[in-house]
Motif scaffolding. Sequence first.
Motif, PDB file in Angstrom:
ATOM      1  N   LYS A 351       0.850  -1.188   0.000  1.00 26.34           N
ATOM      2  CA  LYS A 351       0.000   0.000   0.000  1.00 26.34           C
ATOM      3  C   LYS A 351       0.888   1.241   0.000  1.00 26.34           C
ATOM      4  O   LYS A 351       1.876   1.313   0.731  1.00 26.34           O
ATOM      5  CB  LYS A 351      -0.906  -0.008   1.224  1.00 26.34           C
ATOM      6  N   PHE A 352       0.504   2.241  -0.830  1.00 28.02           N
ATOM      7  CA  PHE A 352       1.314   3.445  -1.007  1.00 28.02           C
ATOM      8  C   PHE A 352       0.544   4.662  -0.505  1.00 28.02           C
ATOM      9  O   PHE A 352      -0.658   4.800  -0.747  1.00 28.02           O
ATOM     10  CB  PHE A 352       1.668   3.630  -2.499  1.00 28.02           C
ATOM     11  N   GLU A 353       1.253   5.552   0.201  1.00 30.23           N
ATOM     12  CA  GLU A 353       0.696   6.816   0.664  1.00 30.23           C
ATOM     13  C   GLU A 353       1.668   7.941   0.353  1.00 30.23           C
ATOM     14  O   GLU A 353       2.881   7.704   0.253  1.00 30.23           O
ATOM     15  CB  GLU A 353       0.421   6.780   2.174  1.00 30.23           C
ATOM     16  N   CYS A 354       1.105   9.176   0.195  1.00 30.29           N
ATOM     17  CA  CYS A 354       1.924  10.328  -0.168  1.00 30.29           C
ATOM     18  C   CYS A 354       1.982  11.320   0.990  1.00 30.29           C
ATOM     19  O   CYS A 354       1.132  11.330   1.877  1.00 30.29           O
ATOM     20  CB  CYS A 354       1.355  11.018  -1.412  1.00 30.29           C
ATOM     21  N   GLN A 355       3.008  12.168   0.963  1.00 28.62           N
ATOM     22  CA  GLN A 355       3.171  13.215   1.961  1.00 28.62           C
ATOM     23  C   GLN A 355       2.037  14.234   1.823  1.00 28.62           C
ATOM     24  O   GLN A 355       1.380  14.306   0.774  1.00 28.62           O
ATOM     25  CB  GLN A 355       4.528  13.915   1.782  1.00 28.62           C
ATOM     26  N   PRO A 356       1.773  15.033   2.905  1.00 30.04           N
ATOM     27  CA  PRO A 356       0.733  16.069   2.805  1.00 30.04           C
ATOM     28  C   PRO A 356       0.988  16.986   1.616  1.00 30.04           C
ATOM     29  O   PRO A 356       2.110  17.426   1.376  1.00 30.04           O
ATOM     30  CB  PRO A 356       0.863  16.822   4.143  1.00 30.04           C
ATOM     31  N   GLY A 357      -0.093  17.277   0.891  1.00 29.15           N
ATOM     32  CA  GLY A 357       0.017  18.105  -0.307  1.00 29.15           C
ATOM     33  C   GLY A 357       0.204  17.306  -1.570  1.00 29.15           C
ATOM     34  O   GLY A 357       0.208  17.865  -2.659  1.00 29.15           O
ATOM     35  N   TYR A 358       0.341  15.977  -1.456  1.00 27.98           N
ATOM     36  CA  TYR A 358       0.502  15.115  -2.621  1.00 27.98           C
ATOM     37  C   TYR A 358      -0.529  14.001  -2.563  1.00 27.98           C
ATOM     38  O   TYR A 358      -1.007  13.620  -1.480  1.00 27.98           O
ATOM     39  CB  TYR A 358       1.918  14.519  -2.666  1.00 27.98           C
ATOM     40  N   GLN A 359      -0.861  13.439  -3.724  1.00 30.38           N
ATOM     41  CA  GLN A 359      -1.814  12.340  -3.796  1.00 30.38           C
ATOM     42  C   GLN A 359      -1.282  11.259  -4.741  1.00 30.38           C
ATOM     43  O   GLN A 359      -0.453  11.521  -5.612  1.00 30.38           O
ATOM     44  CB  GLN A 359      -3.177  12.840  -4.282  1.00 30.38           C
ATOM     45  N   VAL A 360      -1.766  10.045  -4.547  1.00 36.37           N
ATOM     46  CA  VAL A 360      -1.294   8.904  -5.327  1.00 36.37           C
ATOM     47  C   VAL A 360      -1.859   8.982  -6.742  1.00 36.37           C
ATOM     48  O   VAL A 360      -3.068   9.141  -6.934  1.00 36.37           O
ATOM     49  CB  VAL A 360      -1.725   7.583  -4.653  1.00 36.37           C
ATOM     50  N   ARG A 361      -0.957   8.858  -7.732  1.00 35.50           N
ATOM     51  CA  ARG A 361      -1.386   8.757  -9.134  1.00 35.50           C
ATOM     52  C   ARG A 361      -1.215   7.300  -9.543  1.00 35.50           C
ATOM     53  O   ARG A 361      -0.099   6.804  -9.640  1.00 35.50           O
ATOM     54  CB  ARG A 361      -0.551   9.677 -10.022  1.00 35.50           C
ATOM     55  N   GLY A 362      -2.310   6.639  -9.790  1.00 39.71           N
ATOM     56  CA  GLY A 362      -2.314   5.205 -10.064  1.00 39.71           C
ATOM     57  C   GLY A 362      -3.009   4.475  -8.933  1.00 39.71           C
ATOM     58  O   GLY A 362      -3.667   5.083  -8.087  1.00 39.71           O
ATOM     59  N   LEU A 363      -2.848   3.173  -8.884  1.00 42.49           N
ATOM     60  CA  LEU A 363      -3.456   2.377  -7.822  1.00 42.49           C
ATOM     61  C   LEU A 363      -2.644   2.529  -6.542  1.00 42.49           C
ATOM     62  O   LEU A 363      -1.412   2.469  -6.578  1.00 42.49           O
ATOM     63  CB  LEU A 363      -3.527   0.901  -8.221  1.00 42.49           C
ATOM     64  N   ASP A 364      -3.374   2.738  -5.398  1.00 41.13           N
ATOM     65  CA  ASP A 364      -2.652   2.903  -4.141  1.00 41.13           C
ATOM     66  C   ASP A 364      -2.295   1.571  -3.499  1.00 41.13           C
ATOM     67  O   ASP A 364      -1.576   1.535  -2.509  1.00 41.13           O
ATOM     68  CB  ASP A 364      -3.463   3.758  -3.168  1.00 41.13           C
ATOM     69  N   THR A 365      -2.769   0.446  -4.073  1.00 43.92           N
ATOM     70  CA  THR A 365      -2.437  -0.883  -3.548  1.00 43.92           C
ATOM     71  C   THR A 365      -2.100  -1.815  -4.714  1.00 43.92           C
ATOM     72  O   THR A 365      -2.887  -1.910  -5.661  1.00 43.92           O
ATOM     73  CB  THR A 365      -3.600  -1.464  -2.732  1.00 43.92           C
ATOM     74  N   LEU A 366      -0.940  -2.481  -4.659  1.00 42.06           N
ATOM     75  CA  LEU A 366      -0.528  -3.453  -5.677  1.00 42.06           C
ATOM     76  C   LEU A 366      -0.436  -4.829  -5.037  1.00 42.06           C
ATOM     77  O   LEU A 366      -0.045  -4.965  -3.872  1.00 42.06           O
ATOM     78  CB  LEU A 366       0.824  -3.067  -6.282  1.00 42.06           C
ATOM     79  N   ARG A 367      -0.782  -5.876  -5.837  1.00 47.29           N
ATOM     80  CA  ARG A 367      -0.716  -7.256  -5.359  1.00 47.29           C
ATOM     81  C   ARG A 367       0.092  -8.097  -6.347  1.00 47.29           C
ATOM     82  O   ARG A 367      -0.042  -7.938  -7.563  1.00 47.29           O
ATOM     83  CB  ARG A 367      -2.120  -7.834  -5.196  1.00 47.29           C
TER      84      ARG A 367
END
Length: 829
Positions: A351-367
């Motif tokens: 699972k991927f998270e971004c710092q404040p002021g940024y957002q995930v581009r793409g899927l936030d979870t990879l399997r």
Amino acid sequence: MAICLKVSWNRRFQRAVFRATQLLCFSAIISELMNHKVAAWTYHYSPLAYSWNTSRRYCQTKHTDLVAIQNKKEISHLNDVIPYYSSYYWIGIRKINNVWTWVGTKKNLTKEAENWAENEPNNKQNNQDCVEIYIKSSSAPGQWNDEPCGKRKRALCYTSSCQEMSCSKQGECIETIGNYTCSCSPGFYGPECEYVKECGEFNLLPQHMLMNCSHPLGNFSFSSQCNFHCAEGYELNGSSKLECLASGIWTNKLPQCLAIQCPPLKIPEQGTMACLPSAKEFQYQSSCNFSCEEGFALLGTEEVQCTASGEWTAPAPVCKVMQCQVLEAPSKGTMDCVHPLAAFAYGSSCKFECQPGYQVRGLDTLRCISSGQWTAPLPACEVIVCDPLESPVHGSMDCSPSSRRFQYNTNCSFHCAEGFMLRGAETVQCSDVGQWTMPAPICQALQCQDLLFPHKAQVNCSYPFGAFRYQSTCTFTCEEGLLLVGESVLQCLATGNWNALPPECKAIACAPLLSPQNGTMTCVQPLGHSSYKTTCQFICDEGFSLLGPEILDCAPSGHWTGSPPTCEAIRCPALFAPEHGILDCSDTHGEFGVGSTCHFSCNKGFKLNGSKYVECTASGRWTVPPPTCKGIKSSPTPEMHCPALIIPEHGTMSCRHHLGTFGLNTTCYFGCKTGFTLTGDSSLRCRSSGRWTAVTPACRAIKCSELHVIMPIVMNCSNPWGNFSYGSTCMFHCPEGQVLNGSARSECQENGHWSTIMPTCQEGPLTTQEALAYFGGAVASTTGLVMSGILLALLRKRFRQKDDGKSPLNPQSHLGTYGVFTNAAFDPN
């Protein structure tokens, strides 16, 4: 019907008879169902809302259970027949072991029966384990939503149509709309599950094979079992026991009697093995094929065979987990991975998270999937951007750092053009979720104070930006016979104020009247303050009588029909102490006004003949004649006495004497006159020590709020009982050249409020009569005195609005908006 239940099926030749009989019975059952109405599955709902558990208990107590919906046709039916309820209804679905399950049937929810609303279920990720149905919802009729089970909703119940003997006790009775169907238990079939599945006999047994069978439900039918063994010298290859399954198929093929076999093979971990002719018969020429579960790869030979020497052609293979590429956290972000089998192997999730002021581009979870690939490319962190903003109409916008991208932490401030006011937030900021902290504001034209249209006047207004807002214009004209005094055209300026005061249609007026001291005045003024046709009525306070006319009218000549009356105090005849006695009165000045009380007592050796207390009534008479003192025989034993008590100033005292005047256990009760409050104990008792239980209380004057003089008004006050206390009277006047707006006199009343509110001084030639005429209202009936209180409240609200609008007239000084004026006391709050 009874014969249908007694048919025997133990022998082959009886089967034909049994089937023929069953057909006849089935026809009889159909005929009986045609003549008797089958109870339908009915729907019900609770009158009150409960939690999910309580709702289910309600349904199980009064009906069968919470509704178990079978298909979308039934959902449509429920949405049509069940009434709308704002918090909707519970149905019989609950998450059990993380699977949505029909609690009544303990079956999993099927795709065919699902009817979730958009973004459901579990859109909040917070233990929403129970399900409601949106009955007659405007946006999602008949659809479902998962909710926390503790919420309160109505229970949607059903009453079953299935009976104890339904489906011959050999199947599950399934409710449908208005009827039921049978889901037969394995091994049974037919409309009522009355028939048994047959597997069939074995035509030819293998050589050297012996068989022993049992048939509890019929020859070679469901539940029949056959056991096999080989003759001496042979080894059984296969299952030694076969059973007829519910599908009408034997559990396995017939076993064989074979010679020596190969050693058993072990199924690989995370894999499967399939052998011919059987996985239990590793004999000569047997072959076994191996495969791995999803996410694992086979290492070794896929197929092995049993040779004539009793050895396999190769060792059994193994299954190894698939590996995916190692991942790293993106720039400006973090990564959190779970590896149930091995690092970055099949089943791993990140699972991927971004710092404040940024957002995930793409899927936030990879399997990592079975092919050894991730479900999507590695995501990136991009800066958050809010929706574009525009400058408000009649205004401007200034953004920092830039008004082009509107990215995270961008601040935008708004300003309005002259004559307009910002409605909403003055500054908004782009948050870390891509939303503005507040909606964009608008610029609204400034609001001028609502105009009070003069009595007997005609008004024509235009409102380019809304009623009484910036650039609104109103033109005034008077009815025939009345003169317009003031500006004929008013305009709402950019400051939010009118360019002038509203004009008036002037009428003849009499000199203003004041309330008499110790009395009130109530006026009906259909044409304005003290104007022609004004009628004023005078009433004195309790204890005072009116001297002069009760009603005065303003005549066409501009003069009142008589002189203002006065209120004189009512007094009772003077009292004197009885011979051999004492007189103690609340009125220490000896005026004996209404409400004055007097206490009589006799000297030692004398007894009071008559009432101890008298009071002066509003009629000017004492309640009873004064008593007298008569001599009595002396007592042989001296009695205990407390010191005589004195009635507190402005107070009253009432005593209960048990053993004579102020004797043992004598109890005295104290109170205060109107306008005073008691300080100390309200009752005293004479103790055996000859002392009272406390000191005598006192009566203190009730305090009014302190008056603060607003320059240039001058105030002179008399304070008989203390500054700004009950009985205080304040007089007001203005310097030469200014006019007093309001009452020139105010008294502190017994309720702690002033009789009138603070007046003001006004520059210019505007007289009190003119100021009141300016606020002229609708014509009131001369008999409508009872409406004065209601009209006063409306007047106060209207004048408060004028004060907020920077009107030069103090709203507290004008009480004639609707043609009614009173100088009686009222609470300004």
